[in-house]
Design a protein around this motif. Structure first.
Motif, PDB file in Angstrom:
ATOM      1  N   LEU A 112       0.812  -1.216   0.000  1.00 34.18           N
ATOM      2  CA  LEU A 112       0.000   0.000   0.000  1.00 34.18           C
ATOM      3  C   LEU A 112       0.843   1.262   0.000  1.00 34.18           C
ATOM      4  N   PRO A 137      -7.522  -5.049   1.162  1.00 31.11           N
ATOM      5  CA  PRO A 137      -6.372  -4.821   2.049  1.00 31.11           C
ATOM      6  C   PRO A 137      -6.064  -6.039   2.918  1.00 31.11           C
ATOM      7  N   CYS A 138      -4.777  -6.227   3.166  1.00 29.53           N
ATOM      8  CA  CYS A 138      -4.304  -7.351   3.976  1.00 29.53           C
ATOM      9  C   CYS A 138      -3.152  -6.892   4.868  1.00 29.53           C
ATOM     10  N   ASP A 139      -2.940  -7.647   5.925  1.00 22.96           N
ATOM     11  CA  ASP A 139      -1.704  -7.557   6.684  1.00 22.96           C
ATOM     12  C   ASP A 139      -0.800  -8.700   6.246  1.00 22.96           C
ATOM     13  N   THR A 140       0.502  -8.438   6.206  1.00 21.31           N
ATOM     14  CA  THR A 140       1.469  -9.495   5.962  1.00 21.31           C
ATOM     15  C   THR A 140       1.899 -10.050   7.311  1.00 21.31           C
ATOM     16  N   ASP A 260      -8.467  -8.056   5.837  1.00 25.47           N
ATOM     17  CA  ASP A 260      -8.927  -7.271   6.973  1.00 25.47           C
ATOM     18  C   ASP A 260     -10.163  -7.848   7.650  1.00 25.47           C
ATOM     19  N   TRP A 276       2.746  -8.974  12.686  1.00 25.50           N
ATOM     20  CA  TRP A 276       2.553  -8.063  11.556  1.00 25.50           C
ATOM     21  C   TRP A 276       2.565  -6.628  12.058  1.00 25.50           C
ATOM     22  N   GLU A 278       2.263  -2.211  10.593  1.00 18.62           N
ATOM     23  CA  GLU A 278       1.658  -1.325   9.594  1.00 18.62           C
ATOM     24  C   GLU A 278       2.481  -1.278   8.305  1.00 18.62           C
ATOM     25  N   ARG A 281       1.533  -3.556   5.312  1.00 17.52           N
ATOM     26  CA  ARG A 281       0.190  -3.515   4.730  1.00 17.52           C
ATOM     27  C   ARG A 281       0.252  -3.621   3.211  1.00 17.52           C
ATOM     28  N   CYS A 282      -0.659  -4.389   2.644  1.00 13.93           N
ATOM     29  CA  CYS A 282      -0.682  -4.577   1.204  1.00 13.93           C
ATOM     30  C   CYS A 282      -2.117  -4.829   0.774  1.00 13.93           C
TER      31      CYS A 282
END
Length: 293
Positions: A112, A137-140, A260, A276, A278, A281-282
């Protein structure tokens, strides 16, 4: 001009990548490393193009299946991946790459931090920017520990179940239960993943799959699922530990993407030891989604 790498240059690029387990925003580097290494090893059975902003001191890399190769399967033909260490390099690569930005594309796990640069590029190209409904949106999530219980140890935690890789024959079951599955293309994708890469499955005492997780060709874990009637028994954690162990044995950094909306997945992976931040974020980002390829 950008440069398309030869096979020997791609090997140089892979050798130049140092995966820093302390870098919590390095998923695109890990995806580049895994895709390129799998491609060089023959585990990606279609042609791919790897482009850099300059060589050998590259600052941005774009890789995508080669549309000229008729062997490219439908489930990857729209994939475009990006890794960069310089926004200027990213801008140059977006502008000069051979990618046709007017066709339907998917940017898997696009960081992101580069979304504004991407939207600026698309606007200049006269291409619609992705809407909010086209951005997932996702968290890695990273498993940053150096050890995990061995598969043998994990397999003995419950005498009623066994843990082993999935079999290609299970592709239909995984396809039926996958949120984004249910099509012949998705079943082909799942069959390829199971046949080519590590996987983990918990089998009941009759040998039936009850919980599983797969490995993507670009290095992340995914398609994790437990049959509803077997939830709450810790089976998904067993499958995850098994796959983590396999990844660590092969020298891979275990990582995955959590959308998310998926709070249960966050809870489970936090218990497993994933972290994870911020910076990681991707988003799975679709371009020209309603347009035919």
């Amino acid at each position: 001009m950008t440069r398309s790498l030869s096979r020997s240059e791609l090997k140089q690029l892979v050798d130049s990548l140092v995966l820093d387990w302390n870098d919590m925003a390095s998923h695109s580097k890990a995806m580049l490393y895994c895709t390129a290494q799998h491609y060089l090893d023959g585990k990606v059975p279609w042609d791919m193009t790897f482009e850099v902003d300059r060589w050998p001191d590259y600052t941005a890399v774009l890789w995508t299946p080669d549309k000229k190769d008729f062997a490219v399967p439908a489930f990857v033909e729209d994939d475009v991946f990006l890794y960069w260490t310089s926004e200027d390099g990213l801008r140059q690569l977006l502008t000069l790459t051979s990618v046709d930005w007017t066709r339907q594309l998917l940017l898997p796990a696009f960081p992101l931090s580069g979304l504004s640069v991407l939207k600026d590029h698309l606007t200049k190209q006269g291409v619609p920017c992705p809407s909010e409904t086209d951005i997932y949106p996702c968290d890695t999530a990273y498993f940053l520990h150096e050890t995990c219980p061995s598969p043998e140890t994990v397999g003995r935690t419950d005498a009623k179940v066994t843990i082993a890789p999935l079999k290609p024959d299970h592709s239909q079951l995984v396809n039926r239960t996958w949120r984004h599955g249910g099509t012949p293309e998705s079943e082909e994708q799942i069959h390829y993943q199971i046949s080519t890469f590590p996987s983990a499955c918990v089998y009941d005492q009759d040998g039936n799959p009850v919980s599983w997780i797969l490995f993507n060709y670009y290095g992340s874990q995914g398609l994790g699922y437990t049959l509803p009637e077997h939830r709450g028994k810790g089976y998904f954690q067993l499958a995850s530990k098994y796959l983590i162990s396999i990844c660590l044995q092969k020298g891979f950094l275990p990582f995955l993407f959590i959308e998310d909306y998926n709070e249960p997945s966050r809870t489970i992976h936090r218990k497993l030891g994933y972290s994870w931040v911020e910076a990681g974020r991707c988003a799975y980002t679709f371009l020209n989604r309603n347009k035919s390829s």
